[in-house]
Design an enzyme around this catalytic site. Structure first.
Site, PDB file in Angstrom:
ATOM      1  N   CYS A  92       0.893  -1.356   0.049  1.00 19.37           N
ATOM      2  CA  CYS A  92      -0.019   0.001  -0.061  1.00 19.37           C
ATOM      3  C   CYS A  92       0.854   1.169   0.114  1.00 19.37           C
ATOM      4  CB  CYS A  92      -0.946   0.007   1.245  1.00 19.37           C
ATOM      5  SG  CYS A  92      -1.915  -1.361   1.213  1.00 19.37           S
ATOM      6  N   ARG A 117       5.732  -1.138  -5.987  1.00 20.77           N
ATOM      7  CA  ARG A 117       5.689  -1.674  -4.736  1.00 20.77           C
ATOM      8  C   ARG A 117       4.772  -3.078  -4.823  1.00 20.77           C
ATOM      9  NH1 ARG A 117       5.606   1.380   0.432  1.00 20.77           N
ATOM     10  NH2 ARG A 117       7.600   2.824   0.118  1.00 20.77           N
ATOM     11  N   TRP A 177      -3.132  -2.937  -1.491  1.00 20.60           N
ATOM     12  CA  TRP A 177      -2.686  -4.269  -1.597  1.00 20.60           C
ATOM     13  C   TRP A 177      -3.633  -5.252  -0.367  1.00 20.60           C
ATOM     14  CZ3 TRP A 177      -0.123  -8.046   1.677  1.00 20.60           C
ATOM     15  CH2 TRP A 177       0.306  -9.245   0.952  1.00 20.60           C
ATOM     16  N   ASN A 220      -2.629   2.778   5.368  1.00 15.94           N
ATOM     17  CA  ASN A 220      -1.699   1.598   5.312  1.00 15.94           C
ATOM     18  C   ASN A 220      -1.718   0.832   6.549  1.00 15.94           C
ATOM     19  OD1 ASN A 220      -1.176   2.465   2.739  1.00 15.94           O
ATOM     20  ND2 ASN A 220       1.045   3.091   3.199  1.00 15.94           N
ATOM     21  N   GLY A 221      -1.632  -0.489   6.639  1.00 12.54           N
ATOM     22  CA  GLY A 221      -1.142  -1.364   7.926  1.00 12.54           C
ATOM     23  C   GLY A 221      -2.569  -2.086   8.228  1.00 12.54           C
ATOM     24  N   GLU A 232      17.621 -19.419  -2.434  1.00 13.36           N
ATOM     25  CA  GLU A 232      17.409 -18.339  -3.170  1.00 13.36           C
ATOM     26  C   GLU A 232      16.874 -18.502  -4.753  1.00 13.36           C
ATOM     27  OE1 GLU A 232      16.437 -15.411  -2.630  1.00 13.36           O
ATOM     28  OE2 GLU A 232      16.861 -14.274  -3.928  1.00 13.36           O
ATOM     29  N   LYS A 256      13.392 -17.541  -6.094  1.00 13.21           N
ATOM     30  CA  LYS A 256      13.134 -16.913  -7.394  1.00 13.21           C
ATOM     31  C   LYS A 256      12.199 -17.125  -8.298  1.00 13.21           C
ATOM     32  CE  LYS A 256      14.318 -13.700  -6.279  1.00 13.21           C
ATOM     33  NZ  LYS A 256      14.743 -13.112  -5.184  1.00 13.21           N
ATOM     34  N   GLU A 301       8.459 -17.591  -7.191  1.00 13.46           N
ATOM     35  CA  GLU A 301       7.828 -16.346  -7.098  1.00 13.46           C
ATOM     36  C   GLU A 301       7.297 -15.532  -8.447  1.00 13.46           C
ATOM     37  OE1 GLU A 301       9.445 -13.134  -4.919  1.00 13.46           O
ATOM     38  OE2 GLU A 301      11.368 -13.852  -5.259  1.00 13.46           O
ATOM     39  N   HIS A 321      17.344 -38.699   2.488  1.00 17.99           N
ATOM     40  CA  HIS A 321      16.362 -38.613   3.891  1.00 17.99           C
ATOM     41  C   HIS A 321      14.857 -38.500   3.461  1.00 17.99           C
ATOM     42  CE1 HIS A 321      19.949 -39.348   6.115  1.00 17.99           C
ATOM     43  NE2 HIS A 321      20.625 -38.388   5.594  1.00 17.99           N
ATOM     44  N   LYS A 327       6.376  -5.296  -3.153  1.00 17.09           N
ATOM     45  CA  LYS A 327       7.521  -4.918  -3.069  1.00 17.09           C
ATOM     46  C   LYS A 327       7.945  -4.581  -1.720  1.00 17.09           C
ATOM     47  CE  LYS A 327      11.752  -4.446  -4.551  1.00 17.09           C
ATOM     48  NZ  LYS A 327      12.717  -5.547  -4.845  1.00 17.09           N
TER      49      LYS A 327
HETATM   50  C1  F6R Z   1      12.055 -11.800  -2.882  1.00 13.07           C
HETATM   51  C2  F6R Z   1      11.744 -10.664  -2.145  1.00 13.07           C
HETATM   52  C3  F6R Z   1      11.439 -10.733  -0.739  1.00 13.07           C
HETATM   53  C4  F6R Z   1      12.053  -9.803   0.055  1.00 13.07           C
HETATM   54  C5  F6R Z   1      11.332  -9.767   1.647  1.00 13.07           C
HETATM   55  C6  F6R Z   1      12.387  -8.850   2.586  1.00 13.07           C
HETATM   56  O1  F6R Z   1      12.506 -11.713  -4.199  1.00 13.07           O
HETATM   57  O2  F6R Z   1      12.366  -9.763  -2.551  1.00 13.07           O
HETATM   58  O3  F6R Z   1      11.457 -11.880  -0.174  1.00 13.07           O
HETATM   59  O4  F6R Z   1      13.577  -9.884   0.307  1.00 13.07           O
HETATM   60  O5  F6R Z   1      10.247  -9.130   1.691  1.00 13.07           O
HETATM   61  O6  F6R Z   1      12.381  -7.331   2.007  1.00 13.07           O
HETATM   62  P1  F6R Z   1      13.251  -6.365   2.599  1.00 13.07           P
HETATM   63  O7  F6R Z   1      14.668  -6.855   2.150  1.00 13.07           O
HETATM   64  O8  F6R Z   1      12.845  -5.064   1.912  1.00 13.07           O
HETATM   65  O9  F6R Z   1      13.125  -6.562   3.914  1.00 13.07           O
END
Ligand code: F6R
Length: 620
Positions: free
Chosen positions: A2, A27, A74, A108-109, A493, A497, A500, A516, A615
């Site tokens: 948001c 975002r 959002w 927001n929140g 990681e 990627k 997502e 296992h 984001k």
């Molecule tokens: C995945 C991604 C998220 C962020 C997570 C933490 O690609 O971007 O998993 O890493 O939401 O966000 P930050 O680093 O902004 O605290």
């Protein structure tokens, strides 16, 4: 996630509000809206489409005014439909003296006691038009309104539990916007004859660079060219006192970075990594604790252990750093998922260096985990963060600011590798203070770090080979990722990627764990991606690969130049240009980013804004 923009001015402020929303678009959001004070009434436009569509709607309906608020939503409470989109209006009170439709509000929140408030307000005659938790705040402000919006907001906030940043205006006070924050970011923008509110200074780029960072408990009164802040006292008295907060000049940074020759921001950001790492290490002439701020030396000298708190990709950066911190700096390190840490009983040690890792510096879970650690009596805090003006940097005593630049793609890439660079510097600084870093070792590590941009360029040149694999992957529905030791978090990681942005189900395991349990999943339909650097675990890893081949699994291996793993039936190899010792994770993650990116492109997903994701995750 948001976003909020608000303004009071003598000119028509709608273009500024809409432009602010555009700057916050990256975002992630699922609806948007704007409301203004126009001809003595509240007017609004809302959309479940993009901000550009909202812009057309606003023009078509001639929505104009000098006082207004805008929002990107959002969804948390209630589906992403127009009637749940902000701004919300108060209406329907049966109380004597209150008139419907006079309060407009964005939020927001999350309001945790919204059900209780909804029941209470419904009993008072308020009619709810949405399923949101936000609408209760609009009605609550209306309920407390007695000719002074600032006072009504102050009184309403005393009833709210949870996290919020709000912007409100009232039909009966045409030149006033009131904001408040508790747990969600909100900034004030100061200009000559106008005053602004936003959830992020980036939204105000091009409008003003003079910013006040509001703090929890603040309520702010905005009028054209002036503002007034009061803070809720923390003595339990429910009284407010006036505070003066510093006006800072922030570097104007625009979210509207150019795409250049790239198809998506994610691709651009992957290719920016040599520059981002170079910038992050710029000015590092030698290892010294002061890289992390004045006063770092006595802290580094005193601490006995490191506790890393982070979420998502940043958590995997922390998980990688644990290997460095324990093997190079020889300091016991634990890494915790921020949202879990704050809700479990742990054993605090005041001699702990609490390290948060966050790209945005606004992640609610990580901020809350930091506060929790502090409340347990651990005062030494340090952050590795990409946004110098963020709440996290302001909350922590020490910081290393990565210089990845604005990251627009929802999936984090260049933020991750620059976090790793910052964490490696932290490892070396702690190693030095603890007597585990000779001058020769320092020189060697620094040389390797400075060579990283060149080494990364060579890895990026593998893109055509990765595209060929991505084509195969795009037809799969599952994938396994394997790594060992330092590269296990890199496998995690890589899997994150892929899932997502391509929506392929992917899981990562330390390769020794296969037999296992997860080996049961391996068939010809299951691609198994393996990170295979030429390190001490290579021979063990090769045995794990045999286990997969013996079950008909299809292997896709990223192998260092000198590993002697050759392509054969069911075994595909992309050769990495060079083995990079301790810094190898920074190189090995790049082809995994490219694999996820090109697989998602081949499947035609919305790469920069994957479904359901945002984001900057500013709610719990
Ligand atoms: C995945 C991604 C998220 C962020 C997570 C933490 O690609 O971007 O998993 O890493 O939401 O966000 P930050 O680093 O902004 O605290």
């Amino acid at each position: 996630m948001c976003g909020i923009v608000g303004a009071v001015s003598a000119r028509n402020i709608v273009p500024v509000l809409v432009e602010g929303l555009k700057r916050l678009e990256y975002r992630g959001y699922d609806s948007c809206g704007v409301a203004v004070h126009q001809d003595g009434a509240l007017r609004r436009a809302r959309s479940t489409s993009r901000v550009s569509e909202l812009c057309t709607q606003v023009k078509t309906e001639s929505i104009e005014g000098g006082t207004g608020i805008a929002h990107t939503r959002w969804a948390t409470h209630g589906a992403p439909v127009v009637h749940n989109a902000h701004p919300h209006f108060s209406h329907g009170s049966g109380e004597v003296g209150s008139r419907p439709g006079r309060i407009a509000l964005v939020h927001n929140g999350i309001i945790e006691n919204h059900e209780e408030l909804r029941a209470e307000l419904t009993a008072r005659g308020y009619v709810f038009a949405s399923q949101t938790d936000t609408e209760v705040i609009a009605h609550l402000v209306d309920h407390h309104y007695d000719g002074d919006l600032f006072d009504a907001v102050r009184r309403a906030t005393l009833r709210l539990r949870g996290a919020y940043a709000i912007a409100v205006f009232c039909r009966d006070e045409p030149h006033r916007v009131v904001g408040a924050r508790e747990g969600s970011p909100l900034v004030l923008g100061v200009a000559k004859e106008e005053t602004f509110l936003a959830s992020d200074a980036m939204a105000l780029a091009g409008v003003t660079d003079r910013i006040v960072y509001l703090e929890d408990g603040d309520v702010v009164d905005l009028q054209p060219g002036r503002h007034w802040i009061e803070r809720r006292r923390d003595d339990g008295s429910e009284r407010f006192e006036t505070v003066v907060r510093e006006v800072r000049t922030v570097q104007a940074h625009s979210g509207a970075a150019e795409l250049g020759p790239y198809r998506h921001y994610m691709q651009k950001e992957i290719f920016e990594q040599p520059r981002a790492i170079g910038d992050t290490l710029q000015g590092v002439l030698g290892i010294t604790p002061e890289l992390f701020g004045d006063g770092a030396y006595p802290v580094f000298k005193e601490v006995e252990q490191v506790l890393i708190l982070a979420c998502g990709t940043s958590y995997y950066a922390g998980s990688t750093a644990k290997y460095w911190l324990e093997s190079i700096a020889k300091i016991p390190t634990s890494v915790e998922i921020a949202s879990e840490y704050r809700y479990r009983d742990s054993v605090p040690n005041p001699k702990t260096l609490v390290v948060t890792i966050t790209q945005s510096g606004e992640t609610a879970d990580t901020l809350a985990a930091l506060k929790h650690a502090r409340s347990l009596g651990m005062p030494h805090t340090l952050t590795i963060c990409n946004v110098a003006t963020s709440a996290m940097v302001r909350e922590c005593k020490l910081a290393y600011i990565t210089r990845a630049g604005a990251e627009i793609g929802v999936a984090s890439t260049k933020a991750f590798t620059t976090q790793l660079a910052g964490l490696f510097l932290l490892t070396l600084a702690l190693a030095q203070v603890r007597g585990h870093l000779s001058e020769e070792q320092e020189a060697e590590h620094l040389k390797a770090m400075r060579h990283l941009p060149v080494a990364l360029q060579a890895v990026l040149a593998l893109e055509p080979q990765v595209i060929a694999w991505a084509d195969e992957f795009s037809r799969k529905e599952n994938a396994l990722f394997l790594g060992r030791g330092l590269h296990y978090p890199i496998a995690l990681e890589g899997a994150l990627k892929l899932k997502e942005i391509s929506y392929i189900h992917a899981e990562a395991y330390p390769a020794g764990e296969l037999k296992h349990g997860p080996l049961a999943l391996v068939t010809a339909e299951m691609p198994v991606v393996t990170v295979a650097p030429n390190d001490a675990l290579l021979e063990k890893l090769k045995s794990n690969l045999q286990e997969v081949r013996a079950r008909g699994g299809e292997l896709y291996v990223f192998a260092d130049a000198d590993t002697r793993i050759e392509s054969s039936e069911g075994l595909h190899v992309i050769r990495m240009p060079e083995h990079y010792g301790a810094l190898s994770p920074i190189l090995h993650v790049v082809p995994l980013q490219l694999l996820a990116y090109h697989t998602a492109c081949a499947r035609g997903t919305d790469v920069d804004k994957p479904r359901n994701l945002a984001k900057s995750v500013t709610v719990e």
